[in-house]
Design a protein around this motif. Structure first.
Motif, PDB file in Angstrom:
ATOM      1  N   MET A   1       0.830  -1.208   0.000  1.00 48.72           N
ATOM      2  CA  MET A   1       0.000   0.000   0.000  1.00 48.72           C
ATOM      3  C   MET A   1       0.865   1.259   0.000  1.00 48.72           C
ATOM      4  N   LYS A   2       1.979   1.240   0.719  1.00 51.21           N
ATOM      5  CA  LYS A   2       2.847   2.420   0.775  1.00 51.21           C
ATOM      6  C   LYS A   2       3.372   2.764  -0.609  1.00 51.21           C
ATOM      7  N   LYS A   3       3.693   1.727  -1.388  1.00 47.32           N
ATOM      8  CA  LYS A   3       4.269   1.969  -2.698  1.00 47.32           C
ATOM      9  C   LYS A   3       3.221   2.521  -3.657  1.00 47.32           C
ATOM     10  N   ILE A   4       1.982   2.005  -3.539  1.00 50.90           N
ATOM     11  CA  ILE A   4       0.904   2.561  -4.342  1.00 50.90           C
ATOM     12  C   ILE A   4       0.658   4.010  -3.939  1.00 50.90           C
ATOM     13  N   ASN A   5       0.751   4.309  -2.645  1.00 48.63           N
ATOM     14  CA  ASN A   5       0.570   5.682  -2.185  1.00 48.63           C
ATOM     15  C   ASN A   5       1.622   6.604  -2.766  1.00 48.63           C
ATOM     16  N   LEU A   6       2.864   6.127  -2.881  1.00 45.40           N
ATOM     17  CA  LEU A   6       3.925   6.933  -3.466  1.00 45.40           C
ATOM     18  C   LEU A   6       3.625   7.201  -4.931  1.00 45.40           C
ATOM     19  N   LEU A   7       3.111   6.206  -5.641  1.00 37.73           N
ATOM     20  CA  LEU A   7       2.719   6.408  -7.030  1.00 37.73           C
ATOM     21  C   LEU A   7       1.575   7.413  -7.110  1.00 37.73           C
ATOM     22  N   ARG A   8       0.665   7.343  -6.172  1.00 35.36           N
ATOM     23  CA  ARG A   8      -0.457   8.286  -6.104  1.00 35.36           C
ATOM     24  C   ARG A   8       0.058   9.717  -5.905  1.00 35.36           C
ATOM     25  N   ILE A   9       0.996   9.882  -4.977  1.00 31.83           N
ATOM     26  CA  ILE A   9       1.567  11.197  -4.707  1.00 31.83           C
ATOM     27  C   ILE A   9       2.288  11.730  -5.939  1.00 31.83           C
ATOM     28  N   THR A  10       2.961  10.835  -6.649  1.00 33.45           N
ATOM     29  CA  THR A  10       3.680  11.228  -7.858  1.00 33.45           C
ATOM     30  C   THR A  10       2.730  11.790  -8.905  1.00 33.45           C
ATOM     31  N   VAL A  11       1.620  11.106  -9.129  1.00 34.73           N
ATOM     32  CA  VAL A  11       0.636  11.580 -10.096  1.00 34.73           C
ATOM     33  C   VAL A  11       0.019  12.896  -9.633  1.00 34.73           C
ATOM     34  N   PHE A  12      -0.245  13.003  -8.349  1.00 29.45           N
ATOM     35  CA  PHE A  12      -0.780  14.252  -7.799  1.00 29.45           C
ATOM     36  C   PHE A  12       0.158  15.422  -8.097  1.00 29.45           C
ATOM     37  N   LEU A  13       1.452  15.227  -7.902  1.00 30.09           N
ATOM     38  CA  LEU A  13       2.423  16.292  -8.143  1.00 30.09           C
ATOM     39  C   LEU A  13       2.449  16.709  -9.611  1.00 30.09           C
ATOM     40  N   ILE A  14       2.345  15.739 -10.506  1.00 34.66           N
ATOM     41  CA  ILE A  14       2.323  16.065 -11.937  1.00 34.66           C
ATOM     42  C   ILE A  14       1.129  16.966 -12.254  1.00 34.66           C
ATOM     43  N   PHE A  15      -0.034  16.563 -11.791  1.00 33.40           N
ATOM     44  CA  PHE A  15      -1.249  17.316 -12.105  1.00 33.40           C
ATOM     45  C   PHE A  15      -1.283  18.674 -11.400  1.00 33.40           C
ATOM     46  N   ILE A  16      -0.899  18.727 -10.132  1.00 34.66           N
ATOM     47  CA  ILE A  16      -0.994  19.991  -9.400  1.00 34.66           C
ATOM     48  C   ILE A  16       0.036  20.988  -9.920  1.00 34.66           C
ATOM     49  N   GLY A  17       1.211  20.495 -10.337  1.00 30.79           N
ATOM     50  CA  GLY A  17       2.218  21.389 -10.912  1.00 30.79           C
ATOM     51  C   GLY A  17       1.745  22.001 -12.218  1.00 30.79           C
ATOM     52  N   ARG A  18       1.145  21.169 -13.061  1.00 31.41           N
ATOM     53  CA  ARG A  18       0.632  21.679 -14.335  1.00 31.41           C
ATOM     54  C   ARG A  18      -0.590  22.573 -14.119  1.00 31.41           C
ATOM     55  N   ALA A  19      -1.397  22.256 -13.120  1.00 32.02           N
ATOM     56  CA  ALA A  19      -2.536  23.122 -12.812  1.00 32.02           C
ATOM     57  C   ALA A  19      -2.050  24.513 -12.409  1.00 32.02           C
ATOM     58  N   TRP A  20      -1.038  24.557 -11.567  1.00 31.38           N
ATOM     59  CA  TRP A  20      -0.440  25.828 -11.135  1.00 31.38           C
ATOM     60  C   TRP A  20       0.023  26.616 -12.353  1.00 31.38           C
ATOM     61  N   GLN A  21       0.719  25.948 -13.261  1.00 24.83           N
ATOM     62  CA  GLN A  21       1.215  26.607 -14.461  1.00 24.83           C
ATOM     63  C   GLN A  21       0.074  27.202 -15.283  1.00 24.83           C
ATOM     64  N   HIS A  22      -0.953  26.410 -15.525  1.00 28.11           N
ATOM     65  CA  HIS A  22      -2.033  26.846 -16.415  1.00 28.11           C
ATOM     66  C   HIS A  22      -2.931  27.898 -15.781  1.00 28.11           C
ATOM     67  N   LEU A  23      -3.138  27.815 -14.485  1.00 27.64           N
ATOM     68  CA  LEU A  23      -4.053  28.749 -13.830  1.00 27.64           C
ATOM     69  C   LEU A  23      -3.414  30.102 -13.543  1.00 27.64           C
ATOM     70  N   PHE A  24      -2.087  30.128 -13.362  1.00 25.51           N
ATOM     71  CA  PHE A  24      -1.434  31.374 -12.959  1.00 25.51           C
ATOM     72  C   PHE A  24      -0.430  31.901 -13.978  1.00 25.51           C
ATOM     73  N   TRP A  25       0.052  31.048 -14.865  1.00 31.22           N
ATOM     74  CA  TRP A  25       1.066  31.495 -15.807  1.00 31.22           C
ATOM     75  C   TRP A  25       0.594  31.271 -17.241  1.00 31.22           C
ATOM     76  N   ASP A  26       1.292  30.500 -17.997  1.00 27.51           N
ATOM     77  CA  ASP A  26       0.920  30.354 -19.407  1.00 27.51           C
ATOM     78  C   ASP A  26       1.288  28.948 -19.873  1.00 27.51           C
ATOM     79  N   ALA A  27       0.782  28.555 -21.025  1.00 29.40           N
ATOM     80  CA  ALA A  27       1.093  27.281 -21.664  1.00 29.40           C
ATOM     81  C   ALA A  27       1.077  27.518 -23.175  1.00 29.40           C
ATOM     82  N   PRO A  28       1.780  26.703 -23.937  1.00 26.50           N
ATOM     83  CA  PRO A  28       2.028  27.030 -25.359  1.00 26.50           C
ATOM     84  C   PRO A  28       0.889  26.709 -26.317  1.00 26.50           C
ATOM     85  N   TYR A  29      -0.344  26.994 -25.945  1.00 22.79           N
ATOM     86  CA  TYR A  29      -1.470  26.691 -26.823  1.00 22.79           C
ATOM     87  C   TYR A  29      -1.546  27.642 -28.014  1.00 22.79           C
ATOM     88  N   ARG A  30      -0.968  28.826 -27.865  1.00 19.20           N
ATOM     89  CA  ARG A  30      -0.982  29.768 -28.992  1.00 19.20           C
ATOM     90  C   ARG A  30      -0.168  29.242 -30.169  1.00 19.20           C
TER      91      ARG A  30
END
Length: 282
Positions: A1-30
């Motif tokens: 379970m601990k290892k699955i939790n670490l994988l869960r945290i990893t995915v959370f970091l990917i999404f929350i980091g990109r959310a921060w970027q898109h909500l407050f900064w910019d992304a190359p959609y132009r």
């Protein structure tokens, strides 16, 4: 379970980091929506609007900004759901994670488009866009740990090999790579380029050793250390003591979505250790 939790945290970091970027900064959609060769026939043929009017229209810019914010909301939702999804409710909650993963693939394509379609630029993001799908696979009742480890190893190898192509000089060495090394080590430009060249070679070696029995453990340890260091380098090289909060706000999200480059190898290493415990216990 601990290892699955670490994988869960990893995915959370990917999404929350990109959310921060898109909500407050910019992304190359132009780079997509302002691609004249791709979209001019559609804009002028379907919507009967001149290309000049389209690219200069405030409505177009507002639409693109809306797409960026919309993806930021998707990433934020996927990050939150990642913390709560499990084997029982996955049928109800998995869709935002799946869509978030697809969006990350498209984002990697846009980043590649900005870099003149360098193939390595796309595959350098393999850990980021691949791990959410691996996480969803891990929620299956009878998922194969061996297959999960193999897929994660492949994602690690592709990510580090692609990153190494830039550091090695197969593509033009990014100026930000050189600037980060100089800023952190306080060295000369020539030393920084040599340092990156060696790091690129080590990335290539790592990508091979990941699939060599016994040597794979040491390759993973190196990947953990180097992955975390390259992530943290974003804030160390760009932190200004006179503007601490602004520095964190502007660069910390880059650290967050890159931390999985070190955490995913850690997940694999822990799972390999678990295999050995099972083998010896039998």
């Amino acid at each position: 379970m601990k290892k699955i939790n670490l994988l869960r945290i990893t995915v959370f970091l990917i999404f929350i980091g990109r959310a921060w970027q898109h909500l407050f900064w910019d992304a190359p959609y132009r780079s997509f929506f302002w691609d004249e060769a791709l979209l001019q026939p559609i804009v002028e043929g379907w919507f009967h609007t001149s290309w000049t009017s389209y690219v200069t229209s405030p409505k177009t810019d507002a639409f693109i900004q809306g797409v960026i914010i919309g993806n930021g909301v998707l990433y934020l939702l996927a990050a939150i759901i990642t913390l709560f999804i499990n084997e029982k409710n996955k049928w109800l909650l998995k869709t935002p994670i799946y869509l978030g993963g697809v969006s990350l693939i498209f984002l990697a394509f846009l980043l590649t488009k900005e870099k003149f379609y360098h193939v390595a630029q796309f595959f350098e993001h393999s850990i980021q866009f691949g791990t959410p799908f691996v996480f969803l696979y891990s929620l299956r009742e009878n998922f194969s740990k061996q297959r999960l480890v193999l897929v994660l190893k492949i994602l690690i190898a592709i990510t580090f090999f692609s990153h190494g192509l830039y550091a090695f000089g197969a593509y033009p060495v990014p100026g930000k790579f050189v600037d980060m090394v100089i800023g952190i080590l306080g060295c000369t430009e020539s030393f920084a380029i040599t340092f990156l060249y060696i790091a690129g070679i080590l990335d290539f070696i790592l990508a091979i050793l990941l699939f060599v029995p016994r040597a794979d453990r040491y390759a993973l340890i190196y990947a953990i250390i180097w992955g975390l260091l390259t992530a943290l380098a974003r804030i160390f090289a760009n932190f200004y003591i006179d503007f601490p909060l602004q520095s964190l706000h502007q660069y910390l999200y880059e650290v967050i979505y890159r931390l999985p480059h070190g955490l995913v190898p850690l997940v694999v290493l822990l799972k390999m250790k678990n295999y050995k415990e099972v083998i010896f216990s039998n």
